[in-house]
Design an enzyme around this catalytic site. Sequence first.
Site, PDB file in Angstrom:
ATOM      1  N   GLY A 245      52.434  26.547  39.505  1.00  0.00           N
ATOM      2  CA  GLY A 245      51.545  27.397  39.263  1.00  0.00           C
ATOM      3  C   GLY A 245      52.230  29.125  39.251  1.00  0.00           C
ATOM      4  O   GLY A 245      53.802  29.340  39.562  1.00  0.00           O
TER       5      GLY A 245
ATOM      6  N   SER B  77      51.392  18.070  36.819  1.00  0.00           N
ATOM      7  CA  SER B  77      52.794  17.951  37.163  1.00  0.00           C
ATOM      8  C   SER B  77      52.863  17.248  38.041  1.00  0.00           C
ATOM      9  O   SER B  77      54.499  17.168  39.036  1.00  0.00           O
ATOM     10  CB  SER B  77      52.275  19.690  38.443  1.00  0.00           C
ATOM     11  OG  SER B  77      52.582  20.630  37.036  1.00  0.00           O
TER      12      SER B  77
ATOM     13  N   ARG C 216      36.940  34.995  51.056  1.00  0.00           N
ATOM     14  CA  ARG C 216      37.654  36.383  51.428  1.00  0.00           C
ATOM     15  C   ARG C 216      36.453  36.298  52.000  1.00  0.00           C
ATOM     16  O   ARG C 216      36.807  37.456  53.121  1.00  0.00           O
ATOM     17  CB  ARG C 216      38.065  37.041  50.167  1.00  0.00           C
ATOM     18  CG  ARG C 216      39.778  36.658  49.468  1.00  0.00           C
ATOM     19  CD  ARG C 216      40.260  37.509  48.512  1.00  0.00           C
ATOM     20  NE  ARG C 216      40.671  36.218  47.893  1.00  0.00           N
ATOM     21  CZ  ARG C 216      40.920  37.240  46.514  1.00  0.00           C
ATOM     22  NH1 ARG C 216      40.719  37.764  45.454  1.00  0.00           N
ATOM     23  NH2 ARG C 216      42.522  36.618  45.987  1.00  0.00           N
TER      24      ARG C 216
ATOM     25  N   CYS D 109      44.917  40.391  44.035  1.00  0.00           N
ATOM     26  CA  CYS D 109      46.304  41.180  43.346  1.00  0.00           C
ATOM     27  C   CYS D 109      46.541  42.893  44.004  1.00  0.00           C
ATOM     28  O   CYS D 109      47.261  43.202  43.760  1.00  0.00           O
ATOM     29  CB  CYS D 109      47.391  40.127  42.764  1.00  0.00           C
ATOM     30  SG  CYS D 109      46.699  40.704  41.258  1.00  0.00           S
TER      31      CYS D 109
ATOM     32  N   GLN E 222      46.609  46.075  34.657  1.00  0.00           N
ATOM     33  CA  GLN E 222      46.739  44.826  35.004  1.00  0.00           C
ATOM     34  C   GLN E 222      47.642  43.819  34.613  1.00  0.00           C
ATOM     35  O   GLN E 222      47.384  44.198  33.422  1.00  0.00           O
ATOM     36  CB  GLN E 222      45.717  44.466  35.940  1.00  0.00           C
ATOM     37  CG  GLN E 222      45.319  45.126  37.187  1.00  0.00           C
ATOM     38  CD  GLN E 222      44.073  44.115  37.428  1.00  0.00           C
ATOM     39  OE1 GLN E 222      43.218  44.814  38.440  1.00  0.00           O
ATOM     40  NE2 GLN E 222      43.723  42.794  37.884  1.00  0.00           N
TER      41      GLN E 222
ATOM     42  N   LYS F  59      35.769  43.016  43.720  1.00  0.00           N
ATOM     43  CA  LYS F  59      36.553  42.886  44.428  1.00  0.00           C
ATOM     44  C   LYS F  59      37.529  44.166  45.322  1.00  0.00           C
ATOM     45  O   LYS F  59      37.554  43.994  46.360  1.00  0.00           O
ATOM     46  CB  LYS F  59      37.695  41.653  43.738  1.00  0.00           C
ATOM     47  CG  LYS F  59      36.994  41.006  43.979  1.00  0.00           C
ATOM     48  CD  LYS F  59      37.986  39.382  43.180  1.00  0.00           C
ATOM     49  CE  LYS F  59      37.308  38.494  42.384  1.00  0.00           C
ATOM     50  NZ  LYS F  59      38.405  37.598  41.506  1.00  0.00           N
TER      51      LYS F  59
ATOM     52  N   HIS G 140      51.886  44.807  38.073  1.00  0.00           N
ATOM     53  CA  HIS G 140      50.535  45.796  38.078  1.00  0.00           C
ATOM     54  C   HIS G 140      50.800  47.263  38.721  1.00  0.00           C
ATOM     55  O   HIS G 140      51.222  47.635  39.220  1.00  0.00           O
ATOM     56  CB  HIS G 140      48.738  45.273  39.162  1.00  0.00           C
ATOM     57  CG  HIS G 140      49.043  43.968  38.289  1.00  0.00           C
ATOM     58  ND1 HIS G 140      49.472  43.684  37.758  1.00  0.00           N
ATOM     59  CD2 HIS G 140      47.809  43.393  39.654  1.00  0.00           C
ATOM     60  CE1 HIS G 140      48.730  42.389  37.815  1.00  0.00           C
ATOM     61  NE2 HIS G 140      48.027  41.987  38.569  1.00  0.00           N
TER      62      HIS G 140
ATOM     63  N   ASN H 224      52.632  42.156  41.565  1.00  0.00           N
ATOM     64  CA  ASN H 224      51.365  40.861  41.477  1.00  0.00           C
ATOM     65  C   ASN H 224      51.267  39.767  41.846  1.00  0.00           C
ATOM     66  O   ASN H 224      50.718  39.255  42.750  1.00  0.00           O
ATOM     67  CB  ASN H 224      50.161  41.690  40.507  1.00  0.00           C
ATOM     68  CG  ASN H 224      50.766  41.212  39.242  1.00  0.00           C
ATOM     69  OD1 ASN H 224      51.979  41.495  38.358  1.00  0.00           O
ATOM     70  ND2 ASN H 224      50.607  39.604  38.456  1.00  0.00           N
TER      71      ASN H 224
END
Length: 344
Positions: free
Chosen positions: A18, A46, A105, A136, A163, A221, A250, A321
């Site tokens: 990714g 992948s 988080r 981010c 962003q 967030k 960003h 970011n």
Amino acid sequence: MKWSLRKNPTVTIVGCTGAVGRELIRLVGERRPGFGDVHLLASNNSVGKRVLVNGDVNVVRAPTGYDFSNTDIAFFAVGPQTSEQFVPRAVAGGCLVIDKSAAFRMKPECPLIVPQVNPHEMAERPASSIIASPNCSTIPLVRALAPVHAAIGVRSVVVSTYQAASGVGLACIDDLLEDARSLLDGDAGDRPSRFPRPLAFNVVPQIDVFGSDGFTIEERKLVIESRKILGDPALAVTATAVRVPVVNVHSEAVYMECARPTSREEIVEILRTAAGLVVEDRYEQYATPRFMPDPNAVSVGRIRMNPDDPHGVWMWLVADNLRTGAALNALEIAELALELSNPL
């Protein structure tokens, strides 16, 4: 409990193909953090791919059935559902997990770490073996707020983010580029979009889904993560998150109200003392997503006082970011854990 990671730890990167996983692999090659073997995991699409890490060829495997017991540090650069599925298995295997998703988080037992801001949260190994890495957009925000908050106090923050498409992955970069090509070729017809509105030559004031109060998850967030990282649950933060037609990097417009009157000179001096900030003192010098002075730092520019309020300060933040806002922060968490395990 003291940290006990061995030198040259074995590392596993989950989500290696990714956008963030690829950036993490690049950074491991650039920074040479002293890792031992590096193993790569990704989705079934992948599996079998051959990826260079530090000059060595690694074959991508699937996380299903993977034995984490031989891993010292596991980086998770995947979505929250995948983290929720596989992180407990990694922890049960005895390794330290550094998770980039939102899955852990806000768990009280999981530290939410930005090494330049709250390394004290890792002074001793926490009860949880999961270290969460923030959103981010939160990372550059708290890195700019923290030195001011420590020196003179910050009472409230208003932030608008701008962003890039890469914030939602490689497929969304392709979506933006294909949409732009289509419009430039004269095709103005509607086409499917991965964004709430087509992004090319547009700005979209919605990132993630709306809550009942009209704020999106992305905006929430920024609020709750900033409070946790800065250790100030009473900090007043409000945000608007906007997706812009930029491939990567960003930007944020930040207004902070300080606890006492201040000056532009004082704010500039405080910010210059902070690690990892590039401070542009002249008004006409500022970073943009296309022109970053240092992709591994947070650029702070357009610092100016509110002429009607000596408590009020504006700043313009720009940060990569995928690097500063994701892969680099995760890698610096691992480097801090290694430093705490193997002090000089």
